[in-house]
Design a protein around this motif. Structure first.
Motif, PDB file in Angstrom:
ATOM      1  N   ALA A 180      -7.585  48.446  -6.368  1.00 32.30           N
ATOM      2  CA  ALA A 180      -7.318  49.852  -6.064  1.00 32.30           C
ATOM      3  C   ALA A 180      -8.463  50.454  -5.239  1.00 32.30           C
ATOM      4  O   ALA A 180      -8.229  51.172  -4.257  1.00 32.30           O
ATOM      5  CB  ALA A 180      -7.142  50.638  -7.360  1.00 32.30           C
ATOM      6  N   LYS A 181      -9.680  50.157  -5.612  1.00 37.91           N
ATOM      7  CA  LYS A 181     -10.847  50.695  -4.911  1.00 37.91           C
ATOM      8  C   LYS A 181     -10.885  50.249  -3.449  1.00 37.91           C
ATOM      9  O   LYS A 181     -11.231  51.029  -2.558  1.00 37.91           O
ATOM     10  CB  LYS A 181     -12.120  50.238  -5.615  1.00 37.91           C
ATOM     11  CG  LYS A 181     -13.408  50.638  -4.906  1.00 37.91           C
ATOM     12  CD  LYS A 181     -14.628  50.088  -5.642  1.00 37.91           C
ATOM     13  CE  LYS A 181     -15.913  50.421  -4.895  1.00 37.91           C
ATOM     14  NZ  LYS A 181     -17.119  49.881  -5.580  1.00 37.91           N
ATOM     15  N   ASN A 182     -10.508  49.001  -3.209  1.00 39.62           N
ATOM     16  CA  ASN A 182     -10.600  48.430  -1.862  1.00 39.62           C
ATOM     17  C   ASN A 182      -9.279  48.408  -1.106  1.00 39.62           C
ATOM     18  O   ASN A 182      -9.189  47.855  -0.013  1.00 39.62           O
ATOM     19  CB  ASN A 182     -11.156  47.003  -1.952  1.00 39.62           C
ATOM     20  CG  ASN A 182     -12.587  46.961  -2.432  1.00 39.62           C
ATOM     21  OD1 ASN A 182     -13.522  47.192  -1.663  1.00 39.62           O
ATOM     22  ND2 ASN A 182     -12.786  46.678  -3.714  1.00 39.62           N
ATOM     23  N   LYS A 183      -8.248  49.027  -1.706  1.00 42.02           N
ATOM     24  CA  LYS A 183      -6.912  49.046  -1.104  1.00 42.02           C
ATOM     25  C   LYS A 183      -6.458  47.632  -0.729  1.00 42.02           C
ATOM     26  O   LYS A 183      -5.956  47.373   0.368  1.00 42.02           O
ATOM     27  CB  LYS A 183      -6.896  49.959   0.134  1.00 42.02           C
ATOM     28  CG  LYS A 183      -7.189  51.417  -0.205  1.00 42.02           C
ATOM     29  CD  LYS A 183      -7.156  52.303   1.026  1.00 42.02           C
ATOM     30  CE  LYS A 183      -7.445  53.745   0.650  1.00 42.02           C
ATOM     31  NZ  LYS A 183      -7.468  54.655   1.829  1.00 42.02           N
ATOM     32  N   ALA A 184      -6.678  46.738  -1.679  1.00 44.09           N
ATOM     33  CA  ALA A 184      -6.275  45.339  -1.507  1.00 44.09           C
ATOM     34  C   ALA A 184      -4.999  45.081  -2.306  1.00 44.09           C
ATOM     35  O   ALA A 184      -4.714  45.775  -3.289  1.00 44.09           O
ATOM     36  CB  ALA A 184      -7.387  44.409  -1.993  1.00 44.09           C
ATOM     37  N   ALA A 185      -4.241  44.085  -1.871  1.00 45.34           N
ATOM     38  CA  ALA A 185      -3.054  43.688  -2.626  1.00 45.34           C
ATOM     39  C   ALA A 185      -3.513  42.963  -3.888  1.00 45.34           C
ATOM     40  O   ALA A 185      -4.570  42.331  -3.911  1.00 45.34           O
ATOM     41  CB  ALA A 185      -2.176  42.781  -1.773  1.00 45.34           C
ATOM     42  N   LEU A 186      -2.722  43.060  -4.956  1.00 40.35           N
ATOM     43  CA  LEU A 186      -3.117  42.477  -6.240  1.00 40.35           C
ATOM     44  C   LEU A 186      -2.042  41.542  -6.777  1.00 40.35           C
ATOM     45  O   LEU A 186      -0.869  41.907  -6.866  1.00 40.35           O
ATOM     46  CB  LEU A 186      -3.380  43.584  -7.262  1.00 40.35           C
ATOM     47  CG  LEU A 186      -3.687  43.114  -8.695  1.00 40.35           C
ATOM     48  CD1 LEU A 186      -5.048  42.425  -8.753  1.00 40.35           C
ATOM     49  CD2 LEU A 186      -3.629  44.300  -9.668  1.00 40.35           C
ATOM     50  N   ILE A 187      -2.465  40.329  -7.126  1.00 35.87           N
ATOM     51  CA  ILE A 187      -1.638  39.437  -7.932  1.00 35.87           C
ATOM     52  C   ILE A 187      -2.026  39.761  -9.372  1.00 35.87           C
ATOM     53  O   ILE A 187      -3.148  39.441  -9.800  1.00 35.87           O
ATOM     54  CB  ILE A 187      -1.941  37.950  -7.622  1.00 35.87           C
ATOM     55  CG1 ILE A 187      -1.689  37.651  -6.142  1.00 35.87           C
ATOM     56  CG2 ILE A 187      -1.113  37.038  -8.512  1.00 35.87           C
ATOM     57  CD1 ILE A 187      -2.231  36.300  -5.689  1.00 35.87           C
ATOM     58  N   PRO A 188      -1.171  40.410 -10.154  1.00 35.42           N
ATOM     59  CA  PRO A 188      -1.577  40.897 -11.480  1.00 35.42           C
ATOM     60  C   PRO A 188      -2.247  39.838 -12.353  1.00 35.42           C
ATOM     61  O   PRO A 188      -3.291  40.081 -12.952  1.00 35.42           O
ATOM     62  CB  PRO A 188      -0.260  41.385 -12.086  1.00 35.42           C
ATOM     63  CG  PRO A 188       0.553  41.783 -10.887  1.00 35.42           C
ATOM     64  CD  PRO A 188       0.220  40.782  -9.825  1.00 35.42           C
ATOM     65  N   PHE A 189      -1.635  38.652 -12.433  1.00 41.60           N
ATOM     66  CA  PHE A 189      -2.232  37.551 -13.185  1.00 41.60           C
ATOM     67  C   PHE A 189      -1.791  36.249 -12.528  1.00 41.60           C
ATOM     68  O   PHE A 189      -0.616  35.899 -12.530  1.00 41.60           O
ATOM     69  CB  PHE A 189      -1.784  37.600 -14.651  1.00 41.60           C
ATOM     70  CG  PHE A 189      -2.325  36.482 -15.510  1.00 41.60           C
ATOM     71  CD1 PHE A 189      -3.575  35.919 -15.271  1.00 41.60           C
ATOM     72  CD2 PHE A 189      -1.575  35.988 -16.581  1.00 41.60           C
ATOM     73  CE1 PHE A 189      -4.074  34.889 -16.070  1.00 41.60           C
ATOM     74  CE2 PHE A 189      -2.067  34.972 -17.382  1.00 41.60           C
ATOM     75  CZ  PHE A 189      -3.317  34.414 -17.125  1.00 41.60           C
ATOM     76  N   LEU A 190      -2.742  35.535 -11.944  1.00 38.09           N
ATOM     77  CA  LEU A 190      -2.429  34.330 -11.174  1.00 38.09           C
ATOM     78  C   LEU A 190      -1.628  33.316 -11.982  1.00 38.09           C
ATOM     79  O   LEU A 190      -0.733  32.651 -11.444  1.00 38.09           O
ATOM     80  CB  LEU A 190      -3.724  33.684 -10.676  1.00 38.09           C
ATOM     81  CG  LEU A 190      -3.545  32.440  -9.805  1.00 38.09           C
ATOM     82  CD1 LEU A 190      -3.011  32.822  -8.428  1.00 38.09           C
ATOM     83  CD2 LEU A 190      -4.850  31.670  -9.666  1.00 38.09           C
ATOM     84  N   LEU A 191      -1.941  33.196 -13.282  1.00 43.45           N
ATOM     85  CA  LEU A 191      -1.319  32.164 -14.112  1.00 43.45           C
ATOM     86  C   LEU A 191      -0.189  32.697 -14.997  1.00 43.45           C
ATOM     87  O   LEU A 191       0.134  32.101 -16.029  1.00 43.45           O
ATOM     88  CB  LEU A 191      -2.384  31.488 -14.982  1.00 43.45           C
ATOM     89  CG  LEU A 191      -3.517  30.788 -14.218  1.00 43.45           C
ATOM     90  CD1 LEU A 191      -4.536  30.198 -15.193  1.00 43.45           C
ATOM     91  CD2 LEU A 191      -2.964  29.703 -13.308  1.00 43.45           C
TER      92      LEU A 191
END
Length: 231
Positions: A180-191
């Motif tokens: 959120a801070k870096n306006k990056a996309a997020l994979i909530p939990f890789l596994l």
């Protein structure tokens, strides 16, 4: 005598025609080669890079590199005729501190999408959370300083509660907060849907099997990655 002269003229004409044809073929071949080189150059120039920067989960520890999830993503890219090359820069045992130290070397090439998968080894070793957070932020800052246009994907990670519930909970929050801070996309939990399932993990219970890697690639990574490639 006339016959001899006629024959000589015929030889001269034949020689002239042959030389002209040879020169024409040579010139045609040269032009064709130049066009092919230009096309290859254009193709190389249009090829974009997705860099997967992580630890043994990215490297595909215990498997053939072609079975690790970055290679599975490459298969999906090829099947959709998307001109991207997936580069696996995973290194087994990597911590965020080690990743921070080698990031400049990895970024010697132009990167269009940067997938950051680090932190699990920090959590398993009980490294102070603020140190992990700062190292991940430093890596993101380095990527952005090299090329502000690089799209960044942060892979979320969770760890077993060995270090206590408070540490485990705060560790999990690092990734969505940094995204959120870096306006990056997020994979909530890789596994997601892989961790803790014996049939999808190797004997160590940590690293996914071939089938587990496919779930990581298709269900967890690709849905986040795809929109970035289509824009």
């Amino acid at each position: 005598m006339r016959t001899l002269l006629t024959f000589c003229y015929f030889l001269i004409l034949l020689f002239t025609f042959s030389c002209g044809e040879s020169a024409s073929k040579k010139e045609s071949k040269q032009v064709t080669t130049e066009i092919q080189q230009e096309n290859n150059s254009d193709s190389a120039a249009s090829e974009k890079v997705i860099l997967f920067f992580g630890n043994s989960l990215t490297a595909g520890m215990g498997l053939d590199p072609n079975e690790a999830f970055p290679a599975v993503i490459q298969q999906r890219l090829d099947s959709l005729n998307l001109f991207y090359t997936a580069v696996n820069a995973g290194l087994s045992g990597e911590t965020t501190a080690a990743g921070k130290n080698r990031i400049n070397w990895v970024l010697n090439q132009k990167v269009d999408v940067f997938v950051l998968e680090l932190g699990a080894n920090d959590g398993l070793r009980g490294i102070p959370l603020e140190e992990t957070r700062n190292n991940l932020q430093a890596i993101i800052d380095t990527v952005r300083s090299k090329n502000p246009e690089t799209k960044i994907v942060l892979a979320g990670m969770q760890i077993p509660p060995n270090m206590g519930l408070e540490y485990t909970s705060e560790f999990r929050k690092i990734f969505p907060e940094l995204a959120a801070k870096n306006k990056a996309a997020l994979i909530p939990f890789l596994l997601e849907d892989v961790a803790g399932i014996p049939s999808l993990n190797q004997a160590d219970g940590i690293h996914p099997t071939v089938e587990g890697q496919k779930i990581v690639a298709y269900q967890n990574v690709w849905p986040v990655l795809k929109p970035l490639l289509m824009n």
